[in-house]
Design a protein around this motif. Structure first.
Motif, PDB file in Angstrom:
ATOM      1  N   LYS A 133      22.055  -4.746  23.871  1.00  0.00           N
ATOM      2  CA  LYS A 133      23.077  -3.703  23.795  1.00  0.00           C
ATOM      3  C   LYS A 133      23.409  -3.313  22.356  1.00  0.00           C
ATOM      4  O   LYS A 133      23.616  -2.159  22.059  1.00  0.00           O
ATOM      5  N   THR A 134      23.490  -4.265  21.477  1.00  0.00           N
ATOM      6  CA  THR A 134      23.885  -3.995  20.098  1.00  0.00           C
ATOM      7  C   THR A 134      22.807  -4.380  19.099  1.00  0.00           C
ATOM      8  O   THR A 134      22.595  -3.682  18.105  1.00  0.00           O
ATOM      9  N   LEU A 135      22.117  -5.474  19.365  1.00  0.00           N
ATOM     10  CA  LEU A 135      21.186  -6.025  18.387  1.00  0.00           C
ATOM     11  C   LEU A 135      19.772  -5.463  18.519  1.00  0.00           C
ATOM     12  O   LEU A 135      18.882  -5.848  17.759  1.00  0.00           O
ATOM     13  N   GLY A 136      19.537  -4.572  19.476  1.00  0.00           N
ATOM     14  CA  GLY A 136      18.245  -3.923  19.583  1.00  0.00           C
ATOM     15  C   GLY A 136      17.160  -4.761  20.221  1.00  0.00           C
ATOM     16  O   GLY A 136      15.971  -4.442  20.080  1.00  0.00           O
ATOM     17  N   GLY A 137      17.514  -5.828  20.910  1.00  0.00           N
ATOM     18  CA  GLY A 137      16.524  -6.667  21.562  1.00  0.00           C
ATOM     19  C   GLY A 137      15.931  -6.008  22.793  1.00  0.00           C
ATOM     20  O   GLY A 137      16.393  -4.960  23.259  1.00  0.00           O
TER      21      GLY A 137
ATOM     22  N   VAL B 194      39.106 -20.050  29.746  1.00  0.00           N
ATOM     23  CA  VAL B 194      38.912 -18.689  29.247  1.00  0.00           C
ATOM     24  C   VAL B 194      37.436 -18.466  28.963  1.00  0.00           C
ATOM     25  O   VAL B 194      36.806 -19.243  28.239  1.00  0.00           O
ATOM     26  N   HIS B 195      36.899 -17.412  29.566  1.00  0.00           N
ATOM     27  CA  HIS B 195      35.507 -17.027  29.332  1.00  0.00           C
ATOM     28  C   HIS B 195      35.484 -15.621  28.747  1.00  0.00           C
ATOM     29  O   HIS B 195      36.166 -14.722  29.253  1.00  0.00           O
ATOM     30  N   PHE B 196      34.697 -15.433  27.681  1.00  0.00           N
ATOM     31  CA  PHE B 196      34.530 -14.108  27.089  1.00  0.00           C
ATOM     32  C   PHE B 196      33.241 -13.474  27.581  1.00  0.00           C
ATOM     33  O   PHE B 196      32.163 -14.056  27.436  1.00  0.00           O
ATOM     34  N   ASP B 197      33.369 -12.289  28.195  1.00  0.00           N
ATOM     35  CA  ASP B 197      32.217 -11.421  28.379  1.00  0.00           C
ATOM     36  C   ASP B 197      32.003 -10.770  27.024  1.00  0.00           C
ATOM     37  O   ASP B 197      32.635  -9.780  26.682  1.00  0.00           O
ATOM     38  N   GLY B 198      31.108 -11.360  26.248  1.00  0.00           N
ATOM     39  CA  GLY B 198      30.885 -10.903  24.881  1.00  0.00           C
ATOM     40  C   GLY B 198      29.592 -10.150  24.720  1.00  0.00           C
ATOM     41  O   GLY B 198      28.928 -10.300  23.690  1.00  0.00           O
ATOM     42  N   ALA B 199      29.233  -9.344  25.726  1.00  0.00           N
ATOM     43  CA  ALA B 199      28.004  -8.562  25.628  1.00  0.00           C
ATOM     44  C   ALA B 199      27.924  -7.833  24.292  1.00  0.00           C
ATOM     45  O   ALA B 199      26.861  -7.731  23.680  1.00  0.00           O
ATOM     46  N   ARG B 200      29.085  -7.360  23.836  1.00  0.00           N
ATOM     47  CA  ARG B 200      29.165  -6.649  22.563  1.00  0.00           C
ATOM     48  C   ARG B 200      30.124  -7.348  21.590  1.00  0.00           C
ATOM     49  O   ARG B 200      30.719  -6.705  20.728  1.00  0.00           O
ATOM     50  N   LEU B 201      30.266  -8.642  21.746  1.00  0.00           N
ATOM     51  CA  LEU B 201      31.177  -9.395  20.872  1.00  0.00           C
ATOM     52  C   LEU B 201      30.787  -9.282  19.408  1.00  0.00           C
ATOM     53  O   LEU B 201      31.634  -9.354  18.516  1.00  0.00           O
ATOM     54  N   TRP B 202      29.486  -9.097  19.176  1.00  0.00           N
ATOM     55  CA  TRP B 202      28.975  -9.047  17.804  1.00  0.00           C
ATOM     56  C   TRP B 202      29.753  -8.068  16.922  1.00  0.00           C
ATOM     57  O   TRP B 202      29.949  -8.321  15.735  1.00  0.00           O
TER      58      TRP B 202
END
Length: 399
Positions: free
Chosen positions: A239-243, A205-213
């Protein structure tokens, strides 16, 4: 919808009538960004709203919070890049992590590594998942991977759909949240059951966690527990953390070592990446702790948008999901995207940025458009009444 601003812009009142020549796509995009940036009220700050000088100045001013700026810059992945890998693996509860310049490359590498280990090049995922929609068939073109879809419903697959799927697969990839379906998530119990169903089939199982945060509030579990369900996880920083850019793949040490080799082969071993690494470390320090408050307030905003559209007498609309599962959600309206883009721009020109980009429905009837609403720090100051008033003003700008 893509993660960048669109390359076209409808006419707006700020453009001089009878101009001798039209704006180029780049000029139109720059104009649009300038208008949204100048709005006194907005639901969210976006990294694209800042100039290069502002981003570099902020890194210089704040970077010392997370790394010694008097140290030498990274060389092929050491220094601040290695620190970001370490910190990310620690946050997600994995033994190791590897930095990639893009999430597309990170997942390409992760899934081809798992294919080599399982002996099965078939990946089960949703047809709306990022690799299927936004990566130009890279899985098949570059990695020799084949994809199958346990469900086409606008949600992640259920345990029964995974368990009973008629084709074999070596890896199950779950995008959390599933962005193009409306940033939707399963319940915690549903997610646990789906993972168990995959394991029953001897799949990894792999998570595409681009926005997992931002999923922890919905699941009611800490980040480590959420990520710990998977064998590997990819996360994004812009995407979420502003990097500025970049991604980290976390997993077992042997997988990460193998991924480093493939990163080099894919051309991802950049000489220096310290600006991206510093911005990622700052995102972990500053933005990650604030996400639960954004998710909570997104529910207030979504409810108020629904109420405002109903009060304004809009004949049909949809706020999806209700309530939002993260700090991002969709709004659908029965107008052409160009009409809604023009109204959004006009409203921003007079000081309020409620909506930004609109896109035509990818599969629905003509004349239906969707936008994504994000709520972060500036949105916390909006009351429900503020949102309803902004919606009422927006509707008056529609034909």
């Amino acid at each position: 919808m893509p993660d960048t601003e669109p390359q076209s812009l409808p006419d707006s009142p700020s453009q001089a009538p009878g101009a001798a020549r039209e704006e180029t796509p780049e000029q139109a995009q720059q104009h649009r960004l300038a208008v949204f940036r100048s709005a006194g009220r907005t639901l969210a700050h976006h990294s694209v709203d800042h100039t290069m000088a502002e981003r570099l100045t902020a890194l210089l001013a704040d970077g010392a919070e997370v790394y010694d700026l008097d140290a030498f810059a990274d060389i092929y992945g050491d220094g601040p890049v290695a620190e970001l890998e370490r910190r990310t693996a620690e946050e997600l509860g994995f033994p190791a992590g590897v930095f990639f310049p893009t999430g597309t490359m990170a997942q390409q590498v992760a899934l081809r590594c798992w294919a080599a280990r399982t002996g099965d090049a078939t990946v089960a995922l949703h047809p709306l998942a990022h690799p299927e929609v936004h990566e130009r068939q890279a899985f098949g073109q570059l990695s020799g991977l084949r994809t199958v879809h346990p469900t086409a419903e606008p949600r992640l697959p259920t345990a029964a759909e995974v368990r009973d799927f008629e084709e074999p697969f070596g890896t199950l990839m779950l995008e959390l949240p599933l962005r193009d379906a409306g940033y939707v998530l399963p319940s915690w119990d549903e997610l646990v059951d789906v993972v168990e169903a995959a394991r029953e089939r001897d799949a990894v199982v792999h998570f595409d966690g681009a926005r997992l945060w931002e999923t922890t509030a919905h699941f009611g579990r800490p980040l480590r527990e959420v990520a710990g369900l998977a064998d590997s996880v990819y996360v994004s920083f812009y995407k979420t953390l502003g990097g500025l850019s970049g991604a980290v793949l976390v997993g077992p040490e042997s997988l990460v070592a193998q991924a480093r080799t493939w990163r080099h082969r894919y051309g991802g071993q950049l000489f220096q990446q310290f600006p991206a690494a510093l911005s990622g470390l700052l995102g972990l320090r500053r933005e990650l702790p604030e996400l639960p408050s954004y998710v909570a307030h997104a529910k207030v905003v979504a409810k108020a948008i629904h109420e405002g559209l109903a009060e304004a007498g809009v004949p049909w609309f949809r706020v999806h999901p209700e309530p939002p599962h993260t700090h991002q959600f969709q709004v659908w309206l029965p107008y052409d995207a160009e009409v809604l883009d023009a109204a959004s721009l006009r409203q921003a020109e007079v000081g309020t940025c409620l909506f930004r980009r609109w896109s035509a429905s990818p599969s629905g009837p003509a004349g239906l458009a969707v936008t994504e609403v994000t709520v972060n720090a500036p949105g916390l100051t909006w009351t429900a009444e503020d949102v309803r008033a902004a919606v009422a003003d927006f509707v008056t700008l529609l034909p």
